[in-house]
Scaffold this motif. Structure first.
Motif, PDB file in Angstrom:
ATOM      1  N   THR A 159       0.879  -1.185   0.000  1.00  0.00           N
ATOM      2  CA  THR A 159       0.000   0.000   0.000  1.00  0.00           C
ATOM      3  C   THR A 159       0.913   1.231   0.000  1.00  0.00           C
ATOM      4  O   THR A 159       2.133   1.100  -0.104  1.00  0.00           O
ATOM      5  CB  THR A 159      -0.908   0.025   1.261  1.00  0.00           C
ATOM      6  OG1 THR A 159      -0.078  -0.065   2.432  1.00  0.00           O
ATOM      7  CG2 THR A 159      -1.905  -1.111   1.281  1.00  0.00           C
TER       8      THR A 159
ATOM      9  N   ASP B 189       2.255  -1.795  12.543  1.00  0.00           N
ATOM     10  CA  ASP B 189       2.557  -0.611  13.377  1.00  0.00           C
ATOM     11  C   ASP B 189       1.452  -0.297  14.390  1.00  0.00           C
ATOM     12  O   ASP B 189       1.719   0.195  15.483  1.00  0.00           O
ATOM     13  CB  ASP B 189       2.888   0.628  12.524  1.00  0.00           C
ATOM     14  CG  ASP B 189       1.881   0.940  11.437  1.00  0.00           C
ATOM     15  OD1 ASP B 189       0.941   0.147  11.234  1.00  0.00           O
ATOM     16  OD2 ASP B 189       2.026   1.979  10.765  1.00  0.00           O
TER      17      ASP B 189
ATOM     18  N   GLU C 219      -6.979  -3.492   9.506  1.00  0.00           N
ATOM     19  CA  GLU C 219      -6.678  -2.986   8.149  1.00  0.00           C
ATOM     20  C   GLU C 219      -7.854  -2.133   7.655  1.00  0.00           C
ATOM     21  O   GLU C 219      -8.364  -2.306   6.544  1.00  0.00           O
ATOM     22  CB  GLU C 219      -6.353  -4.125   7.175  1.00  0.00           C
ATOM     23  CG  GLU C 219      -4.971  -4.712   7.351  1.00  0.00           C
ATOM     24  CD  GLU C 219      -3.797  -3.753   7.028  1.00  0.00           C
ATOM     25  OE1 GLU C 219      -3.980  -2.829   6.223  1.00  0.00           O
ATOM     26  OE2 GLU C 219      -2.712  -3.947   7.620  1.00  0.00           O
TER      27      GLU C 219
HETATM   28  C1  BGC Z   1      -1.262  -0.423   5.812  1.00  0.00           C
HETATM   29  C2  BGC Z   1      -1.377  -0.824   7.269  1.00  0.00           C
HETATM   30  C3  BGC Z   1      -0.657   0.173   8.150  1.00  0.00           C
HETATM   31  C4  BGC Z   1      -1.125   1.593   7.848  1.00  0.00           C
HETATM   32  C5  BGC Z   1      -0.435   2.646   8.695  1.00  0.00           C
HETATM   33  C6  BGC Z   1      -1.671   1.034   5.618  1.00  0.00           C
HETATM   34  O1  BGC Z   1      -1.433   1.415   4.308  1.00  0.00           O
HETATM   35  O2  BGC Z   1      -2.069  -1.245   5.003  1.00  0.00           O
HETATM   36  O3  BGC Z   1      -0.880  -2.122   7.475  1.00  0.00           O
HETATM   37  O4  BGC Z   1      -0.895  -0.156   9.498  1.00  0.00           O
HETATM   38  O5  BGC Z   1      -0.916   1.882   6.487  1.00  0.00           O
HETATM   39  O6  BGC Z   1       0.940   2.646   8.526  1.00  0.00           O
END
Ligand code: BGC
Length: 496
Positions: A198, A234, A288
């Motif tokens: 992502t 995180d 998520e």
């Molecule tokens: C991710 C998550 C992550 C979040 C914050 C998102 O794009 O899919 O796994 O916790 O960003 O960093």
């Protein structure tokens, strides 16, 4: 490569903006202030504000949908937009952890390494050192091996500088927590398969692979003897870090480049959980929530940005509320105002037409400008997008920023209420009515005061004064770095 060492530092996340001045009161563009510069842009602003509106019924619907999607995602994999990933973290730090532990944190444009010496209940955190390295742009779309070699090499250099209060008992391997902030299908506390990238990452060869194995191989190539004892998102690391200091932390939310939330769930409330044993009867679920999509008030600018993104149709909540995207949505509105409303004169500079030219730190900084002639707004606009602006145009720009930040903050607040609502429904009255802490981290939350205020207002509006007085929304100072090191300690192969 730029590095900096911060001793005993709080978490630093990748979104940054200059130190904010006192929040400004939003200026409403009353008809009397409409000038020839802005006249043609006013209908564009009015439509934007209408499309972005988040009155309480819209927010309530979001909270209800969030709670319903959580249940569906807990019932079965693929049951809803929310993956509701099992973290395999069943016990959180207690304060008794001792010894030297490392943490790696990969999740945005920066990568962090941390070491901490834990001294048990009495001494707690004896010392901590952090180094932050920015990830070169080309590595974010290179190969898996290149990315993990870069990480392992930064880690190896950091380990070489170990000394002072940091002591590894003889005969032991170093242990690290690995905060990896992307959707991972966790297979145990120390392994997990990357589902997809992502936040603009598109590294080839990693999706479908165990990312701990990728890291282990790279550490092997560096000759580094280090064991990953906990792989965590995180949000999960933030929850662990906050829980170390406060037993009533039940939810953690990241609002930075990307966004996500996790919370403490009872194992009996997870129908899809098979064969997983938890001695505490509780486990942390990584929602998520960035993939949430039901009932979002989206505009034509959001849809165009999504269509041109590297993951169209995905991460819609993230694209509406998180730091990677807010500035870009504003830029798209400004292009429309420039092209059809001549907001910045006849010429539309190429820079303004460049995707992501305007960052969320820029729009936050513009909203902090309290000067009469909005001088800072003018210079940020000029530097980031190449436009020349007069005072009326600047006021219009600030309105656009506020509209997008307001929608983002309020939707994030509704998301939090959705999680609390789900927890309350299951616990039959045990959650609401007693102190409950939501640990927040991420630069968007930390450095955008208006956004933060909108978020808190939305929570208060939805819960009402009595219930919201028990919900403490708190910035988690130690953040995910220390949390990952603590989880490495909790899951250490040695006794502690
Ligand atoms: C991710 C998550 C992550 C979040 C914050 C998102 O794009 O899919 O796994 O916790 O960003 O960093």
């Amino acid at each position: 490569m730029s590095t900096n060492t911060i001793t005993s530092s709080p978490a630093v996340r990748s979104f940054r903006s200059p130190t904010p001045r006192s929040p400004r009161v939003t200026m409403l563009l009353r008809p009397t202030t409409v000038s020839s510069t802005t006249a043609a842009s006013v209908p564009i602003l009015t439509k934007l504000q209408k499309d972005c509106a988040t009155p309480v019924p819209v927010l309530r619907n979001i909270a209800d949908n969030m709670a319903a999607d959580m249940r569906a995602g807990l019932a079965a994999d693929g049951g809803s937009d929310l993956k509701m990933i099992l973290s395999f973290v069943d016990s959180l730090p207690t304060g008794n952890e001792r010894g030297l532990f490392y943490a790696l944190d990969l999740g945005g444009t920066n990568f962090r390494v941390l070491r901490t010496q834990l001294g048990g209940r009495d001494e707690r955190v004896i010392d901590t050192e952090v180094e932050q390295v920015s990830i070169p742009q080309d590595l974010m779309s290179g190969t898996s091996e290149e990315l993990f070699d870069f990480i392992a090499s930064a880690l190896a250099k950091f380990v070489k500088k170990e000394g002072g209060k940091f002591v590894l008992p003889t005969g032991r391997s170093r242990e690290t927590g690995f905060t990896f902030s992307f959707p991972v299908k966790q297979t145990s506390i120390d392994s997990g398969i990357l589902i997809k990238w992502t936040k603009g990452f598109s590294v080839s060869g990693t999706p479908g692979k165990d990312i701990v194995a990728c890291l282990n191989e790279a550490m092997g190539r560096q000759g580094l003897d280090m064991r990953v004892s906990a792989l965590v998102n995180d949000t999960v690391a933030t929850l662990a870090g906050a829980r170390y200091w406060d037993d009533e932390v039940m939810v953690a939310v990241i609002l930075g480049t990307g966004t996500n939330a996790c919370y403490v769930e009872s194992v009996e409330a997870i129908p899809k959980l098979q064969g997983h044993k938890s001695t505490s009867g509780k486990t942390i679920i990584n929602t998520e929530w960035g993939a949430f999509s039901k009932g979002l008030p989206l505009t034509e600018y959001d849809r165009a940005m999504d269509a041109e993104s590297i993951n169209p149709g995905e991460q819609l909540f993230e694209k509406t509320i998180s730091g990677m995207y807010l500035g870009e949505i504003v830029r798209r509105v400004l292009v429309r105002m420039a092209e059809t409303g001549s907001l910045f004169g006849k010429h539309v500079p190429e820079k303004l037409q460049t995707p992501f030219a305007l960052g969320t730190p820029n729009i936050s900084s513009m909203q902090q400008d309290t000067s009469k002639d909005l001088e800072a707004v003018g210079s940020i606009l000029y530097e980031a997008t190449g436009v020349d602006s007069n005072l009326d145009a600047r006021k219009m720009v600030v309105e656009v920023c506020d509209t997008i930040a307001k929608r983002g903050g309020r939707l994030a607040g509704a998301g939090i209420v959705g999680i609390l609502q789900k927890m309350e429904e299951d616990s039959k009255g045990v959650v609401f009515g007693k102190r409950m802490v939501v640990a927040m981290d991420g630069g968007l939350y930390e450095h955008y005061p208006q956004y933060k205020r909108y978020l808190k207002n939305a929570v208060a509006e939805l819960l009402g004064p009595e219930l919201s007085s028990h919900v403490v929304i708190e910035h988690s100072k130690d953040g995910s770095g220390i949390g990952a090191a603590l989880l490495a300690a909790t899951n250490s192969m040695y006794e502690h």
